[in-house]
Design a protein around this motif. Structure first.
Motif, PDB file in Angstrom:
ATOM      1  N   GLN A 422     -10.831  -1.321 -11.470  1.00  0.00           N
ATOM      2  CA  GLN A 422     -10.468  -0.709 -10.202  1.00  0.00           C
ATOM      3  C   GLN A 422     -10.999  -1.605  -9.087  1.00  0.00           C
ATOM      4  O   GLN A 422     -12.169  -1.975  -9.095  1.00  0.00           O
ATOM      5  CB  GLN A 422     -11.090   0.687 -10.071  1.00  0.00           C
ATOM      6  CG  GLN A 422     -10.584   1.705 -11.078  1.00  0.00           C
ATOM      7  CD  GLN A 422      -9.154   2.140 -10.802  1.00  0.00           C
ATOM      8  OE1 GLN A 422      -8.619   1.959  -9.703  1.00  0.00           O
ATOM      9  NE2 GLN A 422      -8.508   2.694 -11.827  1.00  0.00           N
ATOM     10  N   LYS A 424     -11.601  -1.630  -5.078  1.00  0.00           N
ATOM     11  CA  LYS A 424     -11.691  -0.633  -4.021  1.00  0.00           C
ATOM     12  C   LYS A 424     -11.999  -1.324  -2.696  1.00  0.00           C
ATOM     13  O   LYS A 424     -12.831  -2.220  -2.635  1.00  0.00           O
ATOM     14  CB  LYS A 424     -12.830   0.317  -4.385  1.00  0.00           C
ATOM     15  CG  LYS A 424     -12.950   1.569  -3.571  1.00  0.00           C
ATOM     16  CD  LYS A 424     -14.097   2.379  -4.179  1.00  0.00           C
ATOM     17  CE  LYS A 424     -14.430   3.603  -3.379  1.00  0.00           C
ATOM     18  NZ  LYS A 424     -13.462   4.683  -3.587  1.00  0.00           N
ATOM     19  N   ASP A 425     -11.319  -0.894  -1.649  1.00  0.00           N
ATOM     20  CA  ASP A 425     -11.572  -1.449  -0.318  1.00  0.00           C
ATOM     21  C   ASP A 425     -12.481  -0.496   0.448  1.00  0.00           C
ATOM     22  O   ASP A 425     -12.068   0.589   0.827  1.00  0.00           O
ATOM     23  CB  ASP A 425     -10.247  -1.646   0.427  1.00  0.00           C
ATOM     24  CG  ASP A 425     -10.437  -2.522   1.654  1.00  0.00           C
ATOM     25  OD1 ASP A 425     -11.547  -2.510   2.223  1.00  0.00           O
ATOM     26  OD2 ASP A 425      -9.480  -3.221   2.038  1.00  0.00           O
ATOM     27  N   GLN A 436      -8.055   2.343  -3.265  1.00  0.00           N
ATOM     28  CA  GLN A 436      -8.349   1.552  -4.449  1.00  0.00           C
ATOM     29  C   GLN A 436      -7.130   1.483  -5.344  1.00  0.00           C
ATOM     30  O   GLN A 436      -6.228   2.311  -5.259  1.00  0.00           O
ATOM     31  CB  GLN A 436      -9.534   2.124  -5.210  1.00  0.00           C
ATOM     32  CG  GLN A 436      -9.223   3.296  -6.105  1.00  0.00           C
ATOM     33  CD  GLN A 436     -10.468   3.747  -6.857  1.00  0.00           C
ATOM     34  OE1 GLN A 436     -11.505   3.970  -6.253  1.00  0.00           O
ATOM     35  NE2 GLN A 436     -10.368   3.873  -8.162  1.00  0.00           N
TER      36      GLN A 436
END
Length: 453
Positions: A422, A424-425, A436
């Motif tokens: 994953q 993720k921002d 994400q």
RNA sequence: GGGGAGGUAGCUCAGCUGGUUAGAGCGCUGGUCUGUGGAACCAGAGGUCGAGGGUUCGACCCCCUCCCUCCCUACCA
């Protein structure tokens, strides 16, 4: 019982720079370094400590008082450098056989002054210094101003103002006004109040206390201040004195030449009252302000010192230089919102979480992959992680230290074909769309670089 | 250098005209939650109340000295 703890305090006027501000400072320094090297200046490093005899005397009375001086353990009298110019003169004089002229160098580092600290003034502060040794006026002056202006523009500080003058010119003007040299500073201080206090008050003070003969000329001269440089201003300088001298022509010529280098308009002002405090200046002098932060004082200054090398060498050499005060520049840029107050604490761009202690090897391998690709990555170091339970702590940490992206390598994703993670921002808010997404390991680097652009 | 304001937890501060174990918010650590950040709740750590001396039965509070910080002013980066 606990022992008496030591107070974690700094000396007066000395500061620590935590990672967030240290990073901002280093970015500024890097920009200047690149700008200077673009003009062919090379770095020089000299010791922080100099012998007292090298340091003292030509600095001016005030400056001498501000030099940190002490005897070392062998009773040698030493002092911390007050600026870089004196050390430069010594170094050049000692290495004339190995230095080719003109000698163009820059130096960045701390200098020390025993002064009363306040906002914008510290006892230890960093100067970014630029000098040219061995060439007569005024091409070196032009290049020096242009190089510093370039650095300021690269930072985004277009709101700078160079104020320039020539000390000898000042002497001529004073003479023509009938002012004794020792009264010069007082006269210009009073003239400085023209805007605030009005003409009458200034006139009274000048003709009364200071016995200035020719008030009208002084007034006319003072009005040259804050005049953006142009043909008109250059002509103005020529007529400021009753007898237009060769010196005035020289200054006007300089102003036209520096304009060709792209420093003019709002960025350049002829300031006939500028003299500067250090005694070793012999001609050209200049200061730089950040418009809107003038109250902090100038962020840089310098001038020509044609006699300084003669103190250390039988070979007379001319020199010109200036330095930018990094600390005050930072203060001024913050005050005028050219730069933001807080950078992140971490230098990493991607945070690699550890899903479970038993899966640390997988996370470590992802971090290695990112670093291999030149992406700064930080992995969660603490132990005691169980099946995703510590993820919230990890995200909180990553967010606080300002890392924009996070990778979660969970067992489900890694088990897939192809193995995935994953991504993720952390910059986009919680709960928003696209916060994400699942990315195959093979595409992670590309995806990260895309998001960081 | 000259003038003014102030120093209580890591940070921002509260603390009645001097009266018993000095508080809050934020932050920090841990817990509640067995796959997701700025949340909530609970618990905890952390202060010789800037330092030293004095007045007092008793001082964070009053007095003196020193140290430090901030603002204005002069000068400088």
């Amino acid at each position: 019982m606990a022992r008496d703890r030591i107070k974690p305090r700094n000396l007066r006027g000395f500061r620590d720079f935590l990672p967030s501000s240290a990073q901002a400072r280093q970015r500024i320094v890097d920009i200047f370094r690149k700008a200077f090297e673009l003009y062919g200046f090379a770095p020089l490093e000299t010791p922080a400590l100099e012998t007292e005899e090298v340091l003292l005397s030509d600095m001016g009375v005030d400056a001498n008082k501000q030099i940190y001086r002490f005897s070392d353990l062998e009773n040698t009298k030493v002092g911390l450098r007050f600026d870089f110019t004196v050390s430069l003169a010594r170094t050049v004089a000692a290495n004339l056989n190995r230095i080719s002229l003109p000698f163009k160098r820059y130096q960045v580092g701390p200098v020390w002054r025993y002064d009363k600290p306040k906002r914008g003034r510290y006892r230890e502060f960093t100067q970014i210094d630029l000098d040219i040794i061995g060439v007569a006026p005024f091409e070196p002056e032009v290049e020096m101003v242009a190089a510093v202006a370039r650095g300021l523009r690269e930072i985004g500080a277009d709101n700078f103002v160079f104020r320039v003058n020539d000390r000898r010119y000042l002497g001529e003007v004073l003479e023509s006004l009938g002012v004794e040299p020792e009264k010069a500073k007082d006269v210009f201080r009073v003239l400085d109040k023209l805007q605030k206090q009005g003409e009458k008050k200034v006139r009274d003070e000048l003709t009364g206390k200071l016995l200035l003969q020719d008030f009208e000329s002084a007034l006319e001269y003072e009005r040259m201040q804050e005049v953006a440089v142009s043909e008109q201003a250059a002509d103005g300088l020529l007529t400021a004195t009753k007898d237009a001298s060769g010196l005035a022509k020289y200054l006007a010529g300089f102003l036209k030449r520096i304009e060709q280098e792209g420093v003019g308009g709002d960025n350049l002002v002829a300031d006939p009252s500028l003299t500067r405090g250090l005694d070793y200046y012999t001609g050209f002098v200049c200061e730089v302000d950040i418009r809107g932060a003038e109250a902090l004082g100038s962020v840089g200054g310098g001038g020509r010192y044609d006699d300084l090398l003669g103190r250390y060498s039988a070979t007379p050499l001319t020199g010109v230089g200036m330095s930018v005060g990094l600390d005050r520049l930072m203060d001024a840029l913050l005050a005028t919102e050219v730069i933001a107050a807080d950078a992140g604490q971490s230098t990493a761009r991607v945070f690699v979480t550890v899903f479970d202690d038993s899966m640390r090897a997988e996370s470590a391998s992802i971090a290695r992959m990112l670093r291999q690709a030149g992406v700064a990555a930080e992995m969660w170091l603490a132990e005691g992680n169980k099946t995703g339970r510590t993820l919230s702590r990890q995200f909180k940490y990553a967010d606080k230290v300002g890392i924009p992206l996070a990778v979660v390598a969970g067992e489900d994703e890694l088990a897939k074909d192809p193995p995935s993670v994953q991504l993720k921002d952390l910059r986009t808010g919680f709960g928003e769309e696209g916060k994400q997404s699942e990315v195959p390991l093979g595409e992670l680097v590309a995806r990260v670089k895309e998001l960081l652009d």
